[in-house]
Design an enzyme around this catalytic site. Structure first.
Site, PDB file in Angstrom:
ATOM      1  N   GLY A 243     -41.355  43.993  53.102  1.00 54.08           N
ATOM      2  CA  GLY A 243     -41.904  42.970  53.986  1.00 54.08           C
ATOM      3  C   GLY A 243     -43.056  43.490  54.817  1.00 54.08           C
ATOM      4  O   GLY A 243     -43.654  42.739  55.586  1.00 54.08           O
ATOM      5  N   ASP A 244     -43.341  44.788  54.699  1.00 55.38           N
ATOM      6  CA  ASP A 244     -44.491  45.330  55.424  1.00 55.38           C
ATOM      7  C   ASP A 244     -45.176  46.359  54.515  1.00 55.38           C
ATOM      8  O   ASP A 244     -44.984  46.324  53.303  1.00 55.38           O
ATOM      9  CB  ASP A 244     -44.032  45.912  56.773  1.00 55.38           C
ATOM     10  CG  ASP A 244     -45.108  45.816  57.843  1.00 55.38           C
ATOM     11  OD1 ASP A 244     -46.255  46.168  57.546  1.00 55.38           O
ATOM     12  OD2 ASP A 244     -44.806  45.395  58.972  1.00 55.38           O
TER      13      ASP A 244
END
Ligand SMILES: *[C@@H]1O[C@H](CO)[C@@H](O)[C@H](O)[C@H]1NC(C)=O
Ligand SMILES: *[C@@H]1O[C@H](CO)[C@@H](O)[C@H](O)[C@H]1NC(C)=O
Ligand SMILES: *[C@@H]1O[C@H](CO)[C@@H](O)[C@H](O)[C@H]1NC(C)=O
Ligand SMILES: *[C@@H]1O[C@H](CO)[C@@H](O)[C@H](O)[C@H]1NC(C)=O
Ligand SMILES: *[C@@H]1O[C@H](CO)[C@@H](O)[C@H](O)[C@H]1NC(C)=O
Ligand SMILES: *[C@@H]1O[C@H](CO)[C@@H](O)[C@H](O)[C@H]1NC(C)=O
Ligand SMILES: *[C@@H]1O[C@H](CO)[C@@H](O)[C@H](O)[C@H]1NC(C)=O
Ligand SMILES: *[C@@H]1O[C@H](CO)[C@@H](O)[C@H](O)[C@H]1NC(C)=O
Length: 467
Positions: A243-244
């Site tokens: 997610g990052d």
């Protein structure tokens, strides 16, 4: 139980088979003379019993012998729920391929520790930090490995609290090794960290190898690997869905990072596959206030990611990002192939010095292909502080095909450059004027170091473990 029964029936033959079947080899910077199994210390792999005390007892016990040829703790098949625990020097944590370490979802299983001096405060909120699930400080020669065993942070409860602003302290990481020398983290699967997955900080001689890191692509700050103020790091053969950022290279935050002054340097990344729809394959920053220098990345594959290499900085961050070399990079479905932003204004507090301008210099990208890319390059330096020495060569980017409907014709330009200087050669689509070819028609290759780093030459030993 099963094994016991079979052994009971087959007798000696089985003993022989067992001793053969249970000896497993692994590669490590050092092998260990002493060995213990978590179950010797009351560990229960039922996925429900909390094993923090068993991990601590086992490691305390092994600490008595580790100085004599090293010690290893074997995490056998099972599901081992635990809170935070600390590693020791001359130590290997071996996680069996059928073992899963489960991170407790209870905040009280993570002691509170001080913020990092180079960050000045917790990254999520002002205050303390929850200790990471697996922590180590001031160590020499520490290994976390396994036959692709799993560490699952069970982060969903932390992501929810973070999004709802319900945390009074900064989330734990899955693994944080601090101020240590000779660190190896290899052949593991890591899932669902509350925040970053692997965080070596203030370390030297770090090997990260063969990690599969997976977190949902829509959860906050679940970076894969974050080398932070580290010297001599090699990252090899990792597969990261996050997610990052898949890899975020860091070195401290604004005035705290400038004061602490410890760069990340001599970092080599090879054979990385990354999926990061909302972030970068390799980010440099945004916390770069101790400086980032001599990063070499090659043989990278990016799929469905927001950007390839991204430099994130702003006035107030100081220091530098320089001598960056990237080659052999394949990108499929990207928003930006290249992204540099001099306006990444996320400051720890009002104490930052707006006159502390970062120096961004000698950035080299070569031998890349991009398919289905929306914007080739969005390169924005800082007014009065241009990013210089940018070189892009032998790069072919196929832009995402636009709608057939001419009324929806996209106005997006393939390149948008401000406050930068550099050159290019054999780049398609044709780069912005600020990167025009210096010798038109003459083919130039951007630099990539031909020497090796000391960490490239570290050879691993073959070790045995009876599991
Ligand atoms: C990881 O496992 C592979 C085989 O699965 C092995 O070749 C390699 O040496 C291992 N790497 C490390 C660093 O343990
Ligand atoms: C802990 O270590 C001592 C001495 O090194 C050893 O005799 C003892 O059996 C160990 N405890 C357990 C539970 O294995
Ligand atoms: C690590 O070393 C530093 C400096 O020697 C010391 O201040 C700190 O207490 C040590 N931390 C731990 C957890 O051992
Ligand atoms: C390790 O396990 C993960 C998750 O099951 C899997 O996707 C990956 O291919 C495995 N890696 C190796 C080298 O076996
Ligand atoms: C966080 O702090 C607030 C205010 O001090 C307090 O009411 C709340 O209970 C705390 N939350 C947790 C999870 O500790
Ligand atoms: C191209 O990228 C768009 C997003 O920009 C995506 O929706 C589409 O599926 C991609 N096409 C292919 C062939 O991968
Ligand atoms: C150009 O880049 C491609 C990879 O995208 C590589 O295979 C090729 O060898 C490079 N050409 C030269 C002349 O370096
Ligand atoms: C180009 O970048 C500048 C500076 O970041 C920005 O202000 C501008 O809107 C961008 N232009 C386009 C067409 O995206």
């Amino acid at each position: 139980m099963e094994k016991f029964l079979i052994c009971f029936i087959l007798g000696l033959l089985c003993l022989k088979y067992n001793s053969y079947a249970q000896s497993v080899q692994y590669s490590a910077i050092n092998c260990r003379k002493h060995s213990a199994v978590l179950t010797d210390f009351g560990g229960k792999g039922d996925g429900k019993t909390l094993n923090t005390a068993a991990f601590k007892a086992a490691i305390a016990n092994l600490s008595k012998v580790a100085a004599d040829g090293g010690a290893q703790l074997i995490v056998p098949p099972g599901k081992w729920l635990t809170g935070s625990f600390n590693l020791i020097s001359q130590f290997t944590l071996y996680i069996h391929k059928e073992a899963v370490i489960l991170g407790s979802q209870d905040e009280t299983d993570y002691p509170l520790i001080d913020p990092l001096p180079s960050y000045g405060r917790g990254r999520d909120v002002v205050g303390k930090r929850f200790a990471s699930l697996i922590s180590g400080t001031n160590l020499t020669d520490v290994v976390i490995t396994g036959g692709n065993g799993t560490i699952d942070g069970q982060g969903d409860i932390w992501w929810k609290k973070f999004k709802a602003n319900k945390l009074n302290n900064t989330r734990p990481y899955l693994i944080e090794i601090m101020n240590s020398n000779q660190v190896q983290i290899s052949n593991l699967t890591m899932l669902n960290s509350p925040s970053w997955h692997v965080h070596p900080v203030y370390c030297k001689n770090v090997i990260v190898d063969g990690l599969t890191i997976i977190a949902p692509v829509d959860v906050p700050n679940t970076d894969g690997i974050n080398p932070d103020s580290c010297t001599n790091t090699r990252i090899r053969d990792c597969y990261i869905v996050s997610g990052d950022d898949c890899i975020a290279v860091k070195s401290g935050w604004d005035e705290y990072g400038i004061r602490f002054g410890m760069p990340t340097q001599h970092l080599s990344i090879k054979r990385l596959t990354c999926i990061s729809p909302d972030s970068a394959v390799i980010a440099l920053g945004s916390e770069m206030s101790g400086g980032i220098q001599d990063v070499r990345a090659e043989d990278i594959t990016a799929i469905n990611s927001q950007s390839g290499v991204r430099i994130k900085t702003a006035p107030g961050r100081g220091a530098y990002v320089k001598d960056i070399y990237v080659k052999n990079f394949k990108m499929y479905t990207m928003k930006y192939a290249f992204w540099m932003a001099g306006n990444y204004n996320s400051h720890p507090d009002l104490g930052f010095d707006p006159k502390a301008l970062p120096v961004i210099q000698n950035i080299n990208y070569r031998d890349m292909v991009g398919k289905n890319v929306s914007i080739a390059g969005n390169l924005a330096g800082i007014q009065g502080d241009p990013f210089t020495g940018i070189c892009i060569s032998n790069v072919t980017i196929n832009l995402a095909s636009k709608s057939m409907d001419p009324s929806k014709k996209s106005k997006v330009q393939p390149w948008n450059c401000t406050d930068i200087a550099g050159t290019s050669s054999r780049v398609s689509p044709q780069p912005c004027d600020l990167l025009a070819e210096k010798q038109p028609g003459k083919s130039v290759d951007c630099a990539f170091p031909v020497d090796t780093l000391p960490i490239d030459n570290v050879e691993l030993k073959t070790c045995n473990v009876n599991v």
